[in-house]
Each structure stands twice: as C-alpha cells, then as structure tokens.
Design a protein around this motif. Structure first.
Motif, PDB file in Angstrom:
ATOM      1  N   ILE A   1      12.097   7.428 -12.731  1.00  0.00           N
ATOM      2  CA  ILE A   1      13.233   6.633 -12.860  1.00  0.00           C
ATOM      3  C   ILE A   1      14.636   7.394 -12.856  1.00  0.00           C
ATOM      4  CG2 ILE A   1      14.703   5.245 -14.178  1.00  0.00           C
ATOM      5  CD1 ILE A   1      12.387   3.391 -14.723  1.00  0.00           C
ATOM      6  N   VAL A   2      14.509   8.682 -13.388  1.00  0.00           N
ATOM      7  CA  VAL A   2      15.690   9.423 -13.462  1.00  0.00           C
ATOM      8  C   VAL A   2      15.916  10.235 -12.149  1.00  0.00           C
ATOM      9  CG1 VAL A   2      16.422  11.824 -14.497  1.00  0.00           C
ATOM     10  CG2 VAL A   2      14.979  10.289 -15.821  1.00  0.00           C
ATOM     11  N   LYS A   3      15.144  10.356 -11.241  1.00  0.00           N
ATOM     12  CA  LYS A   3      15.273  10.671  -9.795  1.00  0.00           C
ATOM     13  C   LYS A   3      15.898   9.824  -9.070  1.00  0.00           C
ATOM     14  CE  LYS A   3      11.414  14.111  -9.208  1.00  0.00           C
ATOM     15  NZ  LYS A   3      10.065  14.026  -8.486  1.00  0.00           N
ATOM     16  N   ALA A   4      15.406   8.562  -9.450  1.00  0.00           N
ATOM     17  CA  ALA A   4      15.662   7.204  -8.538  1.00  0.00           C
ATOM     18  C   ALA A   4      17.195   7.002  -8.778  1.00  0.00           C
ATOM     19  CB  ALA A   4      14.918   6.274  -8.768  1.00  0.00           C
TER      20      ALA A   4
ATOM     21  N   VAL B   1      20.164   6.594  -6.266  1.00  0.00           N
ATOM     22  CA  VAL B   1      21.123   5.405  -5.994  1.00  0.00           C
ATOM     23  C   VAL B   1      22.621   5.795  -6.289  1.00  0.00           C
ATOM     24  CG1 VAL B   1      21.762   3.438  -7.480  1.00  0.00           C
ATOM     25  CG2 VAL B   1      19.334   3.988  -7.058  1.00  0.00           C
ATOM     26  N   GLY B   2      22.801   6.954  -7.227  1.00  0.00           N
ATOM     27  CA  GLY B   2      24.243   7.216  -7.445  1.00  0.00           C
ATOM     28  C   GLY B   2      24.673   8.090  -6.102  1.00  0.00           C
ATOM     29  N   ARG B   3      24.004   8.990  -5.472  1.00  0.00           N
ATOM     30  CA  ARG B   3      24.569   9.550  -4.220  1.00  0.00           C
ATOM     31  C   ARG B   3      24.713   8.520  -3.308  1.00  0.00           C
ATOM     32  NH1 ARG B   3      21.849  15.533  -3.659  1.00  0.00           N
ATOM     33  NH2 ARG B   3      22.247  16.033  -5.915  1.00  0.00           N
TER      34      ARG B   3
ATOM     35  N   GLU C   1      22.098  13.560   4.830  1.00  0.00           N
ATOM     36  CA  GLU C   1      23.564  13.881   4.109  1.00  0.00           C
ATOM     37  C   GLU C   1      23.821  13.327   2.842  1.00  0.00           C
ATOM     38  OE1 GLU C   1      26.702  13.378   7.162  1.00  0.00           O
ATOM     39  OE2 GLU C   1      28.123  14.278   5.617  1.00  0.00           O
ATOM     40  N   ALA C   2      23.664  12.142   2.630  1.00  0.00           N
ATOM     41  CA  ALA C   2      23.863  11.489   1.444  1.00  0.00           C
ATOM     42  C   ALA C   2      22.960  11.966   0.493  1.00  0.00           C
ATOM     43  CB  ALA C   2      23.668  10.123   1.650  1.00  0.00           C
ATOM     44  N   LEU C   3      21.803  12.290   0.571  1.00  0.00           N
ATOM     45  CA  LEU C   3      20.679  12.623  -0.520  1.00  0.00           C
ATOM     46  C   LEU C   3      20.639  14.127  -0.855  1.00  0.00           C
ATOM     47  CD1 LEU C   3      18.142   9.897   0.131  1.00  0.00           C
ATOM     48  CD2 LEU C   3      20.155   9.771  -1.525  1.00  0.00           C
ATOM     49  N   GLY C   4      21.016  14.915   0.377  1.00  0.00           N
ATOM     50  CA  GLY C   4      20.941  16.253   0.099  1.00  0.00           C
ATOM     51  C   GLY C   4      19.558  17.069  -0.465  1.00  0.00           C
ATOM     52  N   GLU C   5      19.296  17.697  -1.323  1.00  0.00           N
ATOM     53  CA  GLU C   5      18.199  18.214  -1.588  1.00  0.00           C
ATOM     54  C   GLU C   5      17.066  17.072  -2.205  1.00  0.00           C
ATOM     55  OE1 GLU C   5      20.672  18.361  -3.638  1.00  0.00           O
ATOM     56  OE2 GLU C   5      19.875  17.898  -5.439  1.00  0.00           O
ATOM     57  N   LEU C   6      17.763  16.016  -2.486  1.00  0.00           N
ATOM     58  CA  LEU C   6      16.840  14.967  -2.985  1.00  0.00           C
ATOM     59  C   LEU C   6      15.945  14.230  -1.866  1.00  0.00           C
ATOM     60  CD1 LEU C   6      19.100  13.055  -5.645  1.00  0.00           C
ATOM     61  CD2 LEU C   6      17.451  14.828  -5.990  1.00  0.00           C
ATOM     62  N   ALA C   7      16.488  14.567  -0.537  1.00  0.00           N
ATOM     63  CA  ALA C   7      15.751  13.627   0.488  1.00  0.00           C
ATOM     64  C   ALA C   7      14.246  14.240   0.895  1.00  0.00           C
ATOM     65  CB  ALA C   7      16.754  13.957   1.737  1.00  0.00           C
TER      66      ALA C   7
END
Ligand SMILES: [Zn+2]
Length: 444
Positions: free
Chosen positions: A221-224, A228-230, A331-337
C-alpha cells in the motif's frame, strides 16, 4: 405528425426506463434483452426486418433494417444503446426508474443517456416503414447492449461477429444537439470525434509481514500510494485536435484567454488559474489524462499487505496508442515502473470523422428546418461512445440530436450519469423530427 411521433417516443422512452437495464460492468448485469425485446415488439407489426443477437446470457442486441431501393446508394445506421449506468436513489427527487412525466419532463435513468435518442430512432424507423417512403440506401437501426462498460457485449461484439451486417456509410449515435454560440451567431453542437480509451490495471507487490513491525517493511500500500501520487501529478504536454480552435471560439472567455488556450506553451498556465470544473473540461479536451479510480487491497488490519491492484482510467489524445501509453506510464512512474505489472483493460485510439460530408449537410438542413439561423458546430467528446466502433468499420459517425434551446449545457451535463436525470418533451419532439428529416434528406 409531430404530436403522434412525440407521443410514441415519450411512451417508448418511459417503458425503456422502467426496464432498468442497469449496467454494473459485470457480464451478468444489464440484461438488455428486456429493452431489445421491447423494441422488437414496437417494430413487430411493420415489414421491417428485425434480428436479435444474444452476445452473452441476458445481453441482447437488435438490428432492424429497411432495405434501400438502390444498392449503390449510401446507407445510414442509427446506433442506440439500451443500457444505463447505476443510480444512487438517495440523490433523486423522484424514482429513478419510475419514468414519471412531470411538468413536461420525463424523469429517470437513461432519459438523456441515451434511451431518449434510442426511442426516437425506433419511432423514426417505424414511421418510415409505415409512411411508404422507400430509402435510396439501406436504413439500419442497431440497438445495442453494454455501451456503458465499453461495448464488449454490444457494438464491439456486433463489429467482431457480424461486421457485414452493421457496416454502413453513415452512422448517427449519441450525443449532440445542444444550443450554443451567440444570439447573432447561434450554433447547434454535433460530436464528430472522441478521445481514446486506454484503461490499465496495475498490480503493485510487496512482502507480507506482521502489522506490529512496519520499520523497513515492504508494504504494497505504501508503494501503491506513491504510484497513485505520481500519476496524479503527471503532466503530459497538450495536444490540440482539429476542431479545437472552433471549440475555443465558443467559450465565454476573454480574447487573451482564448489565445492562451490555442498556444501549447501557455495553455497549462491558464488552466492553473481557471476554476476546477472549467479547467477540468478544457484540460481533458487537450491532454491525455490519468485517473486512478479503483484501489483494491486486503482488509486485515494486522497484516502488512503484499499486493495492491489499481485501475487507471486513461483517456488519450490523437496519436497516443498502446506504445505511447506505455511510455507515458514509464515517464510518470520513473523508477517505480520496473516492479509494476500492467494489464490493458481497454485499448481504443482517439477517432474523428470529417465534417462537410453529405451526412453533415443533411444534419444542417434538418437543424435549419427547426432553427433557421443555427449552424452546426463540430465538437470532440472526452468520453467514449459506440461511434468509435463504427469509425473503425469505415463509417462517418456523428453524435447528433436536437434539443430545446432552454436546455443549457451545464444542466444537460449534470444529468449525464448524475442525479435527477430527465428530458423535456420538447427536446424529445425535436430529436425525433430531426432524425426523421435526416433520413428523408440523406436517403431521399
Ligand atoms: Zn450513452
């Protein structure tokens, strides 16, 4: 004639509302067979060819055809959907499925989206058949299920399974007919294009653990939340469609603001200053948008979650297909993608029909018959309709109807999927006559 046809349209609309074909987005909801059978019954004692198609249990599409006298003449299809979106009855002044006629308005879910138009189409089919008018080209009426959840059991299903039966040169569907412009230059809106749809399901994983020990835990949830924020902050560049300048010319803004809306370098600055509702509409018309609308996780309070699924409603501008959507997300999520699984739920690119066609000219003449000074005004909708399916089949497709000048764009928009949905009888009469006039003009 207008009174008779109006009466028929009102009664058919009320019966369709009462059938409550509510599409919840699940395969078993909708049950549009009830409206399909109602329409089949309405057309029954004419010599119109009527076929029904069951795309899934309870999901039914109806195709009615009046054959043309000249196989080479252009053909026209009326496409109306028979499903409606769910309601929250607490927000309604009257029963959303009571279909009451109160002070010259028919109340109920579907009164503007789009059982009103579907009813007008059916009444025009019947009247054409009874009048003895034999169209030059084929006249079709396609009453489909499931438009409200992406057309998989409706227009899309018909296009996949029976393209030869539903392909026509021209299509009329939802929605249009709002009055705009100024008193010296009045207009009537017609929808000639729409944005694309690229719904995506994102799965974000973590590692399960005890809720009492969160330090350095891998909580999905913390990652999600970061994802969502990005997505909410992501701001892709604006892209203008072919009729954007014309749409801007109709807006109630200063000349300086209008100039800003036409400049890719300054539109976003102006959007930051405009009030939320207006900014949201203009932003949607000119940008690919990302809205996280579903967030699913476990419900156990003392377990660190290892999985979150989010559904992102992505609406694309011209030029953004699957590859571009993937690039946007990266592009939106960067390294999270890297750790996120992405599943496509819907993939339809933006579509646009040309103006100035024979259907355009017929629609203009039909509008002029009721409002001699009004000229058609092309618009592009940020929602999706079945028009996109017919455009893929090669048809020129417009969202068109004709509404009362008393119905404002703001009121009309608020009723769409909203509370207290209703339509005035004058608008019903105008739309039925408009469709009738287009048929005799285009297929005469
Ligand atoms: Zn609709």
């Amino acid at each position: 004639m207008r009174n008779r046809l109006t009466g028929q349209t009102v009664e058919l609309l009320r019966a369709m509302i009462r059938n409550e074909c509510v599409n919840e987005g699940t395969p078993e909801s909708g049950e549009e067979y009830r409206n399909a059978q109602l329409l089949a019954g309405f057309l029954d004692d004419t010599d119109i060819e009527v076929q029904t198609f069951e795309s899934a249990p309870g999901r039914m599409n109806l195709l009615a055809r009046i054959p043309g006298r000249d196989p080479a003449a252009p053909s026209l299809c009326f496409n109306g959907h028979t499903d409606v979106v769910p309601v929250n009855p607490e927000g309604w002044t009257h029963d959303p499925f009571g279909a009451e006629l109160i002070d010259g308005e028919v109340w109920g879910r579907g009164a503007v989206d789009m059982l009103n138009l579907t009813s007008s189409m059916a009444v025009v089919m019947r009247d054409i058949a009874e009048s003895g008018f034999r169209p030059a080209g084929d006249l079709l009426f396609l009453a489909v299920a499931d438009e409200e959840s992406g057309s998989n059991y409706g227009a899309r299903w018909m296009a996949d399974n029976y393209p030869e039966l539903i392909t026509t040169d021209y299509v009329l569907t939802e929605n249009g007919g709002l009055h705009g412009g100024s008193s010296s230059n009045p207009t009537v809106g017609i929808r000639v294009g729409e944005k694309g749809v690229a719904w995506r399901r994102l799965t974000i994983r973590g590692t399960p653990g005890h809720g009492s020990k969160p330090f350095k835990a891998d909580n999905a949830i913390v990652k999600a939340a970061a994802v969502v924020g990005r997505l909410a902050e992501y701001a892709p560049a604006p892209v203008f469609h072919d009729h954007w300048e014309s749409e801007v010319s109709e807006m109630r803004l200063t000349d300086e603001q209008k100039a800003q809306l036409l400049d890719p370098g300054s539109i976003d600055e102006l959007l930051a200053e405009l009030p939320a509702g207006q900014a949201g509409s203009i932003h949607a018309c000119t940008h690919t948008t990302f809205s996280t609308n579903v967030f699913t996780s476990q419900t156990k309070t003392n377990v660190i979650p290892d999985k979150v699924v989010i559904d992102v409603d992505i609406r694309t501008v011209r030029g953004d297909g699957s590859d571009e959507v993937r690039a946007h997300l990266e592009e939106a999520l960067g390294e999270l993608a890297a750790d996120i699984e992405v599943e496509p739920l819907m993939n339809d690119v933006a579509s646009l029909s040309p103006i100035g066609t024979p259907l355009w000219d017929s629609a203009q003449r039909a509008v002029s018959a009721a409002f001699p000074d009004a000229r058609l005004h092309a618009g592009v909708t940020v929602g999706f309709t079945d028009a996109r399916v017919h455009r893929e089949l090669g048809a020129v497709s417009y969202g068109a109807g004709l509404l009362s000048p008393n119905l404002s764009a703001a009121d009309f928009g608020a009723r769409f999927h909203g509370n207290d949905e209703r339509i005035d009888v004058e608008s019903i009469a105008l739309t039925t006559q408009f469709y009738r006039d287009v048929v005799t003009d285009l297929l005469g």
